[in-house]
Design a protein around this motif. Sequence first.
Motif, PDB file in Angstrom:
ATOM      1  N   GLU A  45       0.849  -1.191   0.000  1.00  0.00           N
ATOM      2  CA  GLU A  45       0.000   0.000   0.000  1.00  0.00           C
ATOM      3  C   GLU A  45       0.885   1.242   0.000  1.00  0.00           C
ATOM      4  O   GLU A  45       1.788   1.367   0.826  1.00  0.00           O
ATOM      5  N   TYR A  46       0.610   2.152  -0.926  1.00  0.00           N
ATOM      6  CA  TYR A  46       1.368   3.390  -1.059  1.00  0.00           C
ATOM      7  C   TYR A  46       0.552   4.540  -0.471  1.00  0.00           C
ATOM      8  O   TYR A  46      -0.632   4.690  -0.780  1.00  0.00           O
ATOM      9  N   THR A  47       1.185   5.340   0.357  1.00  0.00           N
ATOM     10  CA  THR A  47       0.569   6.550   0.900  1.00  0.00           C
ATOM     11  C   THR A  47       1.339   7.750   0.375  1.00  0.00           C
ATOM     12  O   THR A  47       2.549   7.859   0.586  1.00  0.00           O
ATOM     13  N   VAL A  48       0.645   8.645  -0.337  1.00  0.00           N
ATOM     14  CA  VAL A  48       1.280   9.799  -0.967  1.00  0.00           C
ATOM     15  C   VAL A  48       0.719  11.070  -0.336  1.00  0.00           C
ATOM     16  O   VAL A  48      -0.488  11.296  -0.328  1.00  0.00           O
ATOM     17  N   GLU A  49       1.627  11.888   0.197  1.00  0.00           N
ATOM     18  CA  GLU A  49       1.248  13.156   0.825  1.00  0.00           C
ATOM     19  C   GLU A  49       1.662  14.308  -0.090  1.00  0.00           C
ATOM     20  O   GLU A  49       2.839  14.424  -0.451  1.00  0.00           O
ATOM     21  N   LEU A  50       0.701  15.134  -0.453  1.00  0.00           N
ATOM     22  CA  LEU A  50       0.945  16.291  -1.311  1.00  0.00           C
ATOM     23  C   LEU A  50       0.906  17.541  -0.441  1.00  0.00           C
ATOM     24  O   LEU A  50      -0.127  17.867   0.149  1.00  0.00           O
ATOM     25  N   ARG A  88      -3.099  23.165   3.374  1.00  0.00           N
ATOM     26  CA  ARG A  88      -2.781  22.999   1.961  1.00  0.00           C
ATOM     27  C   ARG A  88      -2.098  21.646   1.744  1.00  0.00           C
ATOM     28  O   ARG A  88      -1.029  21.534   1.162  1.00  0.00           O
ATOM     29  N   ARG A  89      -2.799  20.614   2.206  1.00  0.00           N
ATOM     30  CA  ARG A  89      -2.245  19.257   2.170  1.00  0.00           C
ATOM     31  C   ARG A  89      -3.343  18.268   1.799  1.00  0.00           C
ATOM     32  O   ARG A  89      -4.483  18.398   2.232  1.00  0.00           O
ATOM     33  N   ALA A  90      -2.973  17.265   1.004  1.00  0.00           N
ATOM     34  CA  ALA A  90      -3.890  16.190   0.648  1.00  0.00           C
ATOM     35  C   ALA A  90      -3.118  14.880   0.648  1.00  0.00           C
ATOM     36  O   ALA A  90      -1.984  14.821   0.147  1.00  0.00           O
ATOM     37  N   VAL A  91      -3.703  13.838   1.214  1.00  0.00           N
ATOM     38  CA  VAL A  91      -3.037  12.543   1.336  1.00  0.00           C
ATOM     39  C   VAL A  91      -3.947  11.466   0.755  1.00  0.00           C
ATOM     40  O   VAL A  91      -5.122  11.368   1.130  1.00  0.00           O
ATOM     41  N   PHE A  92      -3.420  10.663  -0.170  1.00  0.00           N
ATOM     42  CA  PHE A  92      -4.193   9.559  -0.708  1.00  0.00           C
ATOM     43  C   PHE A  92      -3.426   8.258  -0.591  1.00  0.00           C
ATOM     44  O   PHE A  92      -2.200   8.247  -0.406  1.00  0.00           O
TER      45      PHE A  92
END
Length: 221
Positions: free
Chosen positions: A168-173, A211-215
């Motif tokens: 599982e990959y967790t990407v934080e923008l 100003r952050r989004a995590v998927f």
Amino acid sequence: MELLEALLNLFSGKIPGVDFRPAYPGEQGARRVGRPVVTGEIDGETVKPGSDELRLRFKIFLPAGTGASRGQEIFAAMCKAAGEAYPGFSAIARGAAQVEKTTGMLVIPCTLTFLTEESASPGETVPVTLGGREFQAEAVKLSIAFGGDDLTAIGEELPFAVEEPVTEYTVELDGIAPEGLESLARFTAEIGTPPEIYRRCRWKSISAALRRAVFVSREKA
């Protein structure tokens, strides 16, 4: 994954008497360990304009009767080999030796960090495409988790394989304008240039104030 594979091959050639392998090779392994084994996996990655930081997590497994000093020797040899081969080798961390309950072996965790730097223009951002919509992020952070059901033979406690391993990959923008992103579901994300592609993504958190989004995603191309 290229750097991890290259390091495992490097260590195998430089450090005799030790087995180096990926933490989740996707194949059945030996139930008994006769000599030191070191497993490696990606711990996380942070991408910013002009730089890329990759953290690799290793575990040094020592068979019964092997003292912690042997693990320290292996760790020192790994650091020496990595430093000689990669100028971007920037940081190390080693945890205390612990006895693993399942196997009874002595385990020493450690982390090696690598940094690559390139020239970046002021104000440069990372291009991001989410569900076909284009955005710009100030930084992107990737973390990877592995899972699956351990398979254990009757009468034994030591797992010999993993059934249906899951990554599982967790990407934080960070530094992204997230307005309207909450409407996306099971979307495709493209990160950076050339793009890393994640499919069937779902949101873990969205914060307009930060100003952050995590998927998260289980499919990476």
